[in-house]
Structures are given as C-alpha cells and as structure tokens.
Design an enzyme around this catalytic site. Structure first.
Site, PDB file in Angstrom:
ATOM      1  N   CYS A 138       0.825  -1.211   0.000  1.00 60.86           N
ATOM      2  CA  CYS A 138       0.000   0.000   0.000  1.00 60.86           C
ATOM      3  C   CYS A 138       0.857   1.258   0.000  1.00 60.86           C
ATOM      4  O   CYS A 138       1.786   1.316   0.791  1.00 60.86           O
ATOM      5  CB  CYS A 138      -0.887  -0.009   1.244  1.00 60.86           C
ATOM      6  SG  CYS A 138      -1.746   1.537   1.558  1.00 60.86           S
ATOM      7  N   PRO A 139       0.617   2.277  -0.782  1.00 55.35           N
ATOM      8  CA  PRO A 139      -0.423   2.382  -1.798  1.00 55.35           C
ATOM      9  C   PRO A 139       0.146   2.220  -3.209  1.00 55.35           C
ATOM     10  O   PRO A 139      -0.407   2.741  -4.159  1.00 55.35           O
ATOM     11  CB  PRO A 139      -0.902   3.830  -1.597  1.00 55.35           C
ATOM     12  CG  PRO A 139       0.375   4.577  -1.269  1.00 55.35           C
ATOM     13  CD  PRO A 139       1.294   3.576  -0.591  1.00 55.35           C
TER      14      PRO A 139
END
Lengths: 139, 74
Positions: free
Chosen positions: B13-14
């Site tokens: 992430c991200p």
C-alpha cells in the site's frame, strides 16, 4: 478530477510524514487533488537531505526503533519517502511551505527543496485550500 | 491502441494504486492497462479508483495467490 484532500503536516516524525504521503498519494490515485501544508516540525522534512531524517513518534529509542522500522519497511516492500514524494509530484500534488515557521526557525528558501514546493504561504493559504476540500487532516 | 503491463506483485500500500493512476494519466483513450499484484486491499481499491476517474474495469481475475485487473482508459 473530483474532490480534494488537504493535509497539514505539523509533525516531523517519520511515521507521521509517511502517513501523510500515503493518504495524499491515495487521494491522487483515487482521482482527487491533494495539497500538503508543511508547518512547524513538518517543515524540517522539506529541508535539503531532511526528508527521511525524522524520528519515530513512539519507541524511537535514540534512533534504534527508527532504524528497525526502516528495515521492516524495506522487508514489507513499502515505498521509501523519496519515492512517495516523487509519485506525489508526478500525480500533480501540491506542496505549501509555511512562511511563519521559516521565520521562527530561521529557515531560508535556500535550505529547502524548492523543487518540491509549489507555494510559500500562511494560514490564509491553508484555509483557502481547505474550504475547497472534502478531506482535511492535521497530522 | 496499446496495452500497458504493470507488475505490482509484492508491492505494498499504496504502490499498486499509485502505479495504476500514473499509467492511466500517461495512457491514451482506448488503451488497456493490465496490472498484476498480490496486495489484497488493492484488488478492491483499484476498481474503486478506476470508477472514480471514469475509466472502465474490463476484468478482475483472481488466482488465489495473485490478481490481475484489466482497465480501459476512456
């Protein structure tokens, strides 16, 4: 683009600055605009060579905890702050530096990464960004 | 019209979300982006982002250990 996220980066702690950039880059990726307003301790992260020099907000242990987290981040394949800033700028994110903080802390423009900074401003600049925003956070 | 392949396997992430957005910005209308990844939340979030920007999710495939999402830029 629809919607906007504006974040005040008041803390210079490494973990909090990472959170700010993850949220900002997430917003840009979801098709929103994003502005980061760096003030007080946060502004230290915009100093040349200062981006990843922040301590951990908890369990820093004179830098030991910080080193450990950095190692774990590499293992977990989390992007580095340098990459996050690069992506943020590539996706059109805006960085604002607080002029009052510069004055208080005696920071000059020459000491800052002006290639990242879109604007130097004060509280009015933040309010103007925030009033047009759907998400605004203080980190 | 061309196809752009993104390998986001093992990225966290991200990153998969950001890489898709970067690719979509560079792509021309009609181009197809095929992204492969392993980050579980991104499989859900990439279609959300694609919908938000008005592009089209063509296909979502999941083999268990990894997923593939095909997106068409509008």
């Amino acid at each position: 683009m629809t919607g906007k996220t504006t974040i005040i980066v008041h803390s210079g702690d490494m973990d909090k600055v990472i959170s700010a950039f993850i949220i900002a880059n997430g917003s840009l990726s979801m098709g929103m605009e994003a502005s980061l307003y760096f003030t007080f301790w946060g502004l230290n992260r915009l100093k040349k060579g200062g981006l990843d020099k922040g301590p951990l907000s908890k369990m820093n242990m004179l830098g030991l905890g910080r080193r450990m987290i950095k190692g774990r981040m590499v293992k977990a394949n989390v992007a580095t702050l340098e990459t996050m800033v690069k992506d943020f700028k590539e996706l059109g994110g805006k960085i604002i530096a607080c002029e009052m903080t510069m004055e208080i802390m005696g920071i000059t423009k020459e000491q800052l990464r002006t290639d990242w900074i879109d604007e130097f401003g004060a509280v009015g600049t933040y309010v103007n960004e925030a009033r047009k925003s759907d998400i605004t956070l203080f980190i | 019209m061309s196809q752009i392949n993104l390998d986001c396997r093992r990225q966290n992430c991200p990153v998969p979300l950001v890489e898709v957005r970067k690719a979509l910005r560079k792509a021309a209308a009609g181009d197809v982006i095929e992204v492969v990844g392993t980050h579980p939340a991104s499989k859900k979030e990439i279609p959300m982002a694609v919908e938000a920007t008005g592009d089209e999710v063509v296909e979502v495939k999941d083999t268990g250990s990894e997923w593939t999402i095909r997106i068409r830029k509008r």
